[in-house]
Scaffold this active site. Structure first.
Site, mmCIF file in Angstrom:
data_model
loop_
_atom_site.group_PDB
_atom_site.id
_atom_site.type_symbol
_atom_site.label_atom_id
_atom_site.label_comp_id
_atom_site.label_asym_id
_atom_site.label_seq_id
_atom_site.Cartn_x
_atom_site.Cartn_y
_atom_site.Cartn_z
ATOM 1 N N ASP A 37 34.346 33.975 0.209
ATOM 2 C CA ASP A 37 32.916 33.858 -0.112
ATOM 3 C C ASP A 37 32.028 34.610 0.886
ATOM 4 O OD1 ASP A 37 33.639 32.212 -2.234
ATOM 5 O OD2 ASP A 37 33.561 30.425 -0.972
ATOM 6 N N LYS A 40 31.867 39.497 -0.973
ATOM 7 C CA LYS A 40 32.680 40.667 -1.374
ATOM 8 C C LYS A 40 32.154 41.266 -2.678
ATOM 9 C CE LYS A 40 36.344 37.987 -1.356
ATOM 10 N NZ LYS A 40 35.841 36.756 -0.735
ATOM 11 N N LYS A 42 29.226 41.272 -4.021
ATOM 12 C CA LYS A 42 27.988 42.029 -3.855
ATOM 13 C C LYS A 42 28.249 43.393 -3.215
ATOM 14 C CE LYS A 42 24.172 43.051 -1.251
ATOM 15 N NZ LYS A 42 22.919 42.853 -0.574
ATOM 16 N N GLY A 64 35.556 33.546 -6.955
ATOM 17 C CA GLY A 64 34.250 33.593 -7.619
ATOM 18 C C GLY A 64 33.413 34.620 -6.892
ATOM 19 N N HIS A 65 33.181 35.760 -7.505
ATOM 20 C CA HIS A 65 32.459 36.849 -6.852
ATOM 21 C C HIS A 65 31.103 37.026 -7.534
ATOM 22 C CE1 HIS A 65 36.605 38.627 -5.504
ATOM 23 N NE2 HIS A 65 36.335 37.455 -4.988
ATOM 24 N N ARG A 168 61.489 33.061 -9.358
ATOM 25 C CA ARG A 168 61.982 33.926 -10.450
ATOM 26 C C ARG A 168 62.083 33.197 -11.788
ATOM 27 N NH1 ARG A 168 66.719 35.324 -6.590
ATOM 28 N NH2 ARG A 168 66.269 33.139 -6.283
ATOM 29 N N GLN A 247 39.490 35.896 -1.935
ATOM 30 C CA GLN A 247 39.647 34.962 -0.807
ATOM 31 C C GLN A 247 39.374 35.675 0.528
ATOM 32 O OE1 GLN A 247 42.630 34.694 -3.304
ATOM 33 N NE2 GLN A 247 41.011 33.622 -4.346
ATOM 34 N N THR A 324 33.931 26.294 -8.035
ATOM 35 C CA THR A 324 34.003 24.846 -8.268
ATOM 36 C C THR A 324 32.673 24.144 -8.027
ATOM 37 O OG1 THR A 324 34.689 24.552 -5.978
ATOM 38 C CG2 THR A 324 36.448 24.726 -7.623
ATOM 39 N N ARG A 326 31.580 23.208 -5.282
ATOM 40 C CA ARG A 326 31.655 22.309 -4.121
ATOM 41 C C ARG A 326 30.793 22.847 -2.978
ATOM 42 N NH1 ARG A 326 37.952 22.279 -3.003
ATOM 43 N NH2 ARG A 326 37.692 24.403 -3.734
HETATM 44 P P1 GDP Z 1 32.575 36.471 -2.604
HETATM 45 O O1 GDP Z 1 33.529 35.452 -3.137
HETATM 46 O O2 GDP Z 1 33.015 37.008 -1.284
HETATM 47 O O3 GDP Z 1 32.269 37.556 -3.578
HETATM 48 O O4 GDP Z 1 31.220 35.681 -2.315
HETATM 49 P P2 GDP Z 1 30.493 34.636 -3.292
HETATM 50 O O5 GDP Z 1 29.861 35.380 -4.396
HETATM 51 O O6 GDP Z 1 31.397 33.512 -3.627
HETATM 52 O O7 GDP Z 1 29.418 34.028 -2.301
HETATM 53 C C1 GDP Z 1 28.472 34.827 -1.656
HETATM 54 C C2 GDP Z 1 27.067 34.338 -2.044
HETATM 55 O O8 GDP Z 1 26.128 34.905 -1.157
HETATM 56 C C3 GDP Z 1 26.645 34.762 -3.430
HETATM 57 O O9 GDP Z 1 25.826 33.765 -3.974
HETATM 58 C C4 GDP Z 1 25.840 36.040 -3.180
HETATM 59 O O10 GDP Z 1 24.844 36.274 -4.180
HETATM 60 C C5 GDP Z 1 25.177 35.703 -1.878
HETATM 61 N N1 GDP Z 1 24.909 36.854 -0.995
HETATM 62 C C6 GDP Z 1 25.648 37.974 -0.792
HETATM 63 N N2 GDP Z 1 25.110 38.732 0.187
HETATM 64 C C7 GDP Z 1 24.008 38.060 0.602
HETATM 65 C C8 GDP Z 1 23.036 38.320 1.620
HETATM 66 O O11 GDP Z 1 23.084 39.294 2.357
HETATM 67 N N3 GDP Z 1 22.045 37.383 1.774
HETATM 68 C C9 GDP Z 1 21.961 36.259 1.010
HETATM 69 N N4 GDP Z 1 20.959 35.412 1.230
HETATM 70 N N5 GDP Z 1 22.856 35.994 0.036
HETATM 71 C C10 GDP Z 1 23.870 36.876 -0.138
HETATM 72 P P1 IMO Z 2 36.647 34.124 -3.209
HETATM 73 O O1 IMO Z 2 37.430 35.310 -3.729
HETATM 74 C C1 IMO Z 2 36.733 30.405 -0.953
HETATM 75 C C2 IMO Z 2 40.387 27.994 -1.249
HETATM 76 C C3 IMO Z 2 40.293 26.656 -1.935
HETATM 77 C C4 IMO Z 2 41.342 25.880 -1.155
HETATM 78 C C5 IMO Z 2 42.420 26.944 -0.901
HETATM 79 C C6 IMO Z 2 43.584 26.893 -1.883
HETATM 80 O O2 IMO Z 2 35.502 33.727 -4.044
HETATM 81 O O3 IMO Z 2 36.320 34.330 -1.770
HETATM 82 P P2 IMO Z 2 43.820 27.615 -4.443
HETATM 83 O O4 IMO Z 2 43.100 27.126 -5.665
HETATM 84 O O5 IMO Z 2 43.679 29.073 -4.189
HETATM 85 O O6 IMO Z 2 45.255 27.174 -4.389
HETATM 86 O O7 IMO Z 2 43.092 26.832 -3.225
HETATM 87 O O8 IMO Z 2 41.780 28.201 -1.000
HETATM 88 N N1 IMO Z 2 39.910 29.150 -2.050
HETATM 89 C C7 IMO Z 2 38.759 29.788 -1.818
HETATM 90 N N2 IMO Z 2 37.769 29.545 -0.942
HETATM 91 N N3 IMO Z 2 36.655 31.473 -1.765
HETATM 92 C C8 IMO Z 2 37.652 31.755 -2.628
HETATM 93 O O9 IMO Z 2 37.704 32.901 -3.339
HETATM 94 C C9 IMO Z 2 38.748 30.873 -2.722
HETATM 95 N N4 IMO Z 2 39.874 30.831 -3.480
HETATM 96 C C10 IMO Z 2 40.583 29.784 -3.043
HETATM 97 O O10 IMO Z 2 39.013 26.092 -1.808
HETATM 98 O O11 IMO Z 2 40.827 25.498 0.088
HETATM 99 MG MG MG Z 3 33.501 33.488 -3.811
#
Ligand code: GDP
Ligand code: IMO
Ligand code: MG
Length: 455
Positions: A37, A40, A42, A64-65, A168, A247, A324, A326
């Protein structure tokens, strides 16, 4: 040097910023350098202008991106973030585990928003399929585990699917469209029903599952191809590939806080095994880090804040899981994690995100080491027990106490913000090449001298 090695990839980009910029369309891996999170999605969206291909190589719909474009907000779970850029081809590689229902739903959703996936989305015939028994095993195992043993998974069936791959006994996307699928599935369901019974989970009716999966197979068939050949041919033609990590390093099955990890290699090495593109064809690795740290799910997190500052970071940063929902745990930037990430991944530069979330912090802290039982750790300990018991050693810096979201150049950042970035570079030994100061595409700036060269 890259220019000499890769004349085909050197490109003159106009109109991408206030000045004309020479960029290198290097095959690039982008990974999360913390616990996921990091933003990535963005950053990938911003830099896909320079790549013809975006490839997901591990994980599944646990990811979740988020990408915000104007007033539209997209959260992609399985589809590579490049799907939002017309003209960009997208691959779900062999290292990904695919839930056909989730994939179909996501394809339908983006198509409904006017984004075509036809002839630009390709799913590896070698990618493993998430089956309903995987999801049930994940859910019931988590549900039955003692509190201290819970991983806090996304319950998407990720771990059990990778376990079957290693054992396997997995089914792959290629099997889904093969005549042998019904019998293979019946065998797997028979065996897994014994496991489900032992977990007190509901058992499955093989014919019902078969009917569902055959329907998905029919609609997904046009996307299922040999992506290894496709990607290597694209590379030979000089088209450039961006590998989208899911991740983060600390959730990697080998290098993360095991067992509180996901079940794939989220690190740069996973890009080769998860796509079939060889290591010598990859020229650049970008590590995405937040200006602070978050984690969702269980497991050690040395810089976690349980106080008002932690709550404020969560609120200002809107730190809720994209998959999720959370709440994410929040804490200060952890340079031990970042240095470790840099080493394991060979990071060329950081894309530093969410700088703006620190705008209201009068004092900012950076963990430079851990202390545990009289010992100082500057490198990442393997033991979860040590990580749980350790205390971070902090450095403090003054905050900037002024908004940064409108800023478009490093030189225009307030002096304490520049000092913070410079200090992060010093402590981690890696330069910052991209800075993100808001969720929108244009709240991003590139530090050209870092971006255009390899360290
Ligand atoms: P990812 O899983 O690495 O793609 O990240 P997520 O999308 O799960 O979480 C990143 C969150 O931060 C998202 O809601 C983005 O819209 C937000 N975000 C990304 N870059 C920035 C930033 O520079 N500033 C702020 N305030 N939010 C950001
Ligand atoms: P992105 O790509 C943050 C975490 C789960 C849990 C652990 C194992 O959006 O960064 P799993 O369902 O993979 O077996 O869960 O990994 N987890 C993440 N945490 N961002 C994610 O993906 C995640 N994908 C899995 O919360 O702790
Ligand atoms: Mg994410």
């Amino acid at each position: 040097m890259l220019m000499a090695l890769e004349p085909l990839r050197a490109v003159l980009l106009m109109g991408a910023g206030p000045e004309i910029q020479v960029r290198f369309m290097a095959n690039t891996i982008l990974i999360g350098a913390q616990w996921g999170d990091e933003g990535k999605g963005k950053i990938i969206d911003v830099i896909t202008t320079e790549h013809q291909w975006v490839v997901r190589y591990q994980g599944g719909n646990n990811a979740g991106h988020t990408v915000e474009i104007g007033d539209q907000r997209y959260v992609l779970h399985l589809l590579p973030s490049g799907i939002l850029r017309e003209g960009c081809s997208c691959v779900i590689g062999n290292g990904v585990v695919v839930d056909p229902a989730a994939l179909k739903k996501e394809i339908d959703e983006v198509e409904a928003q006017g984004i075509s996936t036809k002839d630009r989305l390709f799913v590896s015939d070698r990618a493993h399929v998430i089956m309903p028994y995987h999801r049930l095993i994940d859910e019931y195992r988590e549900g039955r585990a003692a509190i201290k043993d819970k991983i806090g998974t996304t319950k998407r069936g990720i771990g059990p699917t990778y376990a079957d791959k290693a054992a396997r006994v997995g089914l792959r996307m290629g099997d889904l469209i093969d005549a042998s699928f019904p019998n293979q599935l019946r065998k797997r369901i028979h065996e897994n029903n014994r496991i489900l019974e032992a977990l007190n989970a509901p058992t499955l009716d093989a014919e019902e599952v078969l009917e569902q999966y055959q329907a998905w197979a029919t609609s997904l068939q046009p996307y299922i191809v040999d992506t290894v050949t496709l990607l290597n041919e694209a590379d030979r033609k000089g088209e450039s590939i961006l590998f989208e990590g899911a991740q983060g390093v600390m959730l990697d099955i080998d290098f993360g806080t095991y067992p509180f990890v996901t079940s794939s290699n989220a690190t740069a090495g996973g890009a080769c095994t998860g796509s079939g593109v060889p290591p010598h064809r990859i020229e650049r690795v970008i590590g995405v880090v937040k200006a602070y740290t978050t984690r969702v799910g269980e497991g050690p997190f040395p810089t976690e804040l349980h106080d008002a500052t932690g709550m404020e970071l969560a609120k200002v940063g809107n730190e809720f899981g994209s998959t999720t929902g959370r709440p994410r745990r929040c804490g200060w930037f952890d340079a031990v994690v970042a240095r470790y990430s840099a080493v394991v991944n060979g990071i060329d530069f950081w894309a530093l995100t969410k700088m703006d979330v620190l705008d209201n912090q009068p004092v900012i802290r950076i963990a430079v080491a851990y202390e545990c039982a009289g010992r100082t750790y500057r490198d990442m300990p393997a033991s979860v027990g040590v990580l749980e018991a350790c205390r971070p050693v902090y450095e403090e810096m003054p905050g900037w106490m002024t908004p940064t979201t409108h800023i478009q150049r490093f030189e225009d950042l307030p002096e304490p913000a520049r000092a913070y970035l410079t200090r992060l570079e010093e402590i981690t030994g890696v330069r910052v090449g991209i800075v993100s100061v808001g969720p929108q595409r244009d709240s991003t700036f590139i530090i050209e001298d870092v971006y255009a060269t390899r360290s």
